[in-house]
Write an enzyme that holds these catalytic residues in place. Structure first.
Site, PDB file in Angstrom:
ATOM      1  CG  HIS A  39    -106.840 -68.089  98.766  1.00 34.06           C
ATOM      2  ND1 HIS A  39    -107.530 -67.672  99.673  1.00 34.06           N
ATOM      3  CD2 HIS A  39    -105.756 -67.523  98.895  1.00 34.06           C
ATOM      4  CE1 HIS A  39    -106.773 -66.977 100.550  1.00 34.06           C
ATOM      5  NE2 HIS A  39    -105.733 -66.992 100.181  1.00 34.06           N
ATOM      6  CG  HIS A  41    -103.096 -63.374  97.017  1.00 32.13           C
ATOM      7  ND1 HIS A  41    -104.033 -62.879  97.900  1.00 32.13           N
ATOM      8  CD2 HIS A  41    -102.381 -64.406  97.537  1.00 32.13           C
ATOM      9  CE1 HIS A  41    -104.030 -63.713  98.970  1.00 32.13           C
ATOM     10  NE2 HIS A  41    -103.375 -64.638  98.818  1.00 32.13           N
ATOM     11  CB  SER A  83    -101.523 -58.759 104.768  1.00 28.82           C
ATOM     12  OG  SER A  83    -100.376 -59.216 104.130  1.00 28.82           O
ATOM     13  NE  ARG A 131    -107.124 -63.469 103.214  1.00 32.31           N
ATOM     14  CZ  ARG A 131    -105.799 -63.558 103.225  1.00 32.31           C
ATOM     15  NH1 ARG A 131    -105.032 -62.648 102.365  1.00 32.31           N
ATOM     16  NH2 ARG A 131    -105.242 -65.036 103.268  1.00 32.31           N
ATOM     17  CG  HIS A 186    -104.368 -70.781 103.643  1.00 32.13           C
ATOM     18  ND1 HIS A 186    -104.613 -70.836 102.319  1.00 32.13           N
ATOM     19  CD2 HIS A 186    -103.908 -69.494 103.822  1.00 32.13           C
ATOM     20  CE1 HIS A 186    -104.216 -69.764 101.564  1.00 32.13           C
ATOM     21  NE2 HIS A 186    -103.776 -68.662 102.694  1.00 32.13           N
ATOM     22  CG  ASP A 254    -101.896 -69.150  99.053  1.00 31.67           C
ATOM     23  OD1 ASP A 254    -102.363 -67.912  99.090  1.00 31.67           O
ATOM     24  OD2 ASP A 254    -100.872 -69.393  99.857  1.00 31.67           O
TER      25      ASP A 254
END
Length: 303
Positions: A39, A41, A83, A131, A186, A254
């Site tokens: 995970h 980004h 997002s 997702r 998470h 993350d």
């Protein structure tokens, strides 16, 4: 942790600073070959943000992530559509190419009415799941799970779900009815201080016991009330998940920690916390290597 500490040699190397990560030291526990960060980004202002996006971090590029890999010792990764970009998955797919497609996969966001041809095209580009980031405004809603989940299951993909605790309570029956694999981000945001006694935890445990649900041991700061550096309350939830279903746990950094705006976590310390939650070398290695290989289709790592 005695077994893990005794069998994994501490890593002695020069300190290294990484963008969007505090600290500069290496983790105490050395990840095995094929260790996978499931995970993270990338962000790049050359790609337009979705209208109405609420998270607009500064650039976090593939080269920045390579520096994190060098620091913490992972070799594989799963790039998660944030997002920020809605259904425009171009940046994450380009980041996979830049980092090395053989060692990276992507979890995308797609429109609810996406065609079969477009799903197959994404599959060829390394996408292995969709997702449903339901705590933020976006193109997919809870209602989107019902039509999309069977189609994703047919492809061998999974539904990756990021829900607020109240959403988990409100939609427990729907979650239990979905076909295919579910992967919760998470720690499923189990609320604190109720933790293991909370309704969301009990719902997620019920889903785990059914055998198709997976959990990401990531982002303890999302739900922790005790906070940094050890997030002990969230860690208790993580350790309970590991004990319940070690074969369906995965770990993620993350990075670049978009929700943490004031101070970024120390990624080496987060990896060491995960090693403590795992409780032993066999489970530590399984969660970092074997479980991601099964979920995302990586080849077996050579020792």
């Amino acid at each position: 942790m005695a077994g893990l500490a005794a069998s994994v040699l501490p890593r002695l190397a020069a300190a290294q600073e990484v963008r969007w990560s505090s600290g500069s030291g290496k983790p105490r526990f050395v990840p095995p070959p094929g260790a996978t960060d499931c995970h993270f980004h990338t962000y790049d202002k050359n790609y337009p943000a979705m209208k109405g996006a609420t998270l607009l971090p500064d650039d976090a590029l593939p080269d920045d992530y390579r520096a994190l890999q060098r620091r913490i010792g992972t070799t594989r990764g799963v790039i998660i559509q944030p997002s920020t970009y809605g259904t425009d998955n171009r940046l994450q797919i380009a980041s996979r190419q830049a980092l090395g497609p053989e060692n990276f996969r992507v979890v995308a966001v797609v429109p609810e009415d996406i065609s079969d041809a477009d799903l197959r095209r994404l599959d060829e580009q390394g996408v292995r799941g969709v997702r449903f980031n339901l705590g933020f405004p976006g193109p997919l809603t809870v209602d989107s799970l019902k039509p999309l989940a069977p189609r994703l299951a047919d492809l061998g993909w999974h539904c990756q779900i990021n829900m607020r605790p109240k959403q988990i309570e409100d939609h427990a029956d729907l979650l239990a009815s979905l076909p295919g694999r579910l992967v919760f981000d998470h720690l499923a945001q189990v609320p604190q201080p109720a933790g293991l006694e909370s309704a969301p935890y009990k719902i997620i445990r019920g889903l785990l016991d059914r055998g198709k649900t997976w959990l990401k041991l990531s982002g303890p700061y999302v739900s922790s009330k005790q906070g940094a550096p050890d997030y002990a309350d969230a860690g208790a939830v993580a350790a309970a998940y590991v004990k319940a279903a070690p074969e369906r746990m995965i770990w993620g950094s993350d990075w670049p920690h978009p929700s943490e705006k004031d101070r970024k976590p120390d990624d080496a310390h987060l990896l060491d916390l995960f090693a403590e939650w795992a409780g032993g070398e066999v489970v530590f290695n399984r969660i970092l290597v074997d479980n991601p290989a099964e979920l995302y289709g990586f080849p077996r790592a050579t020792q």
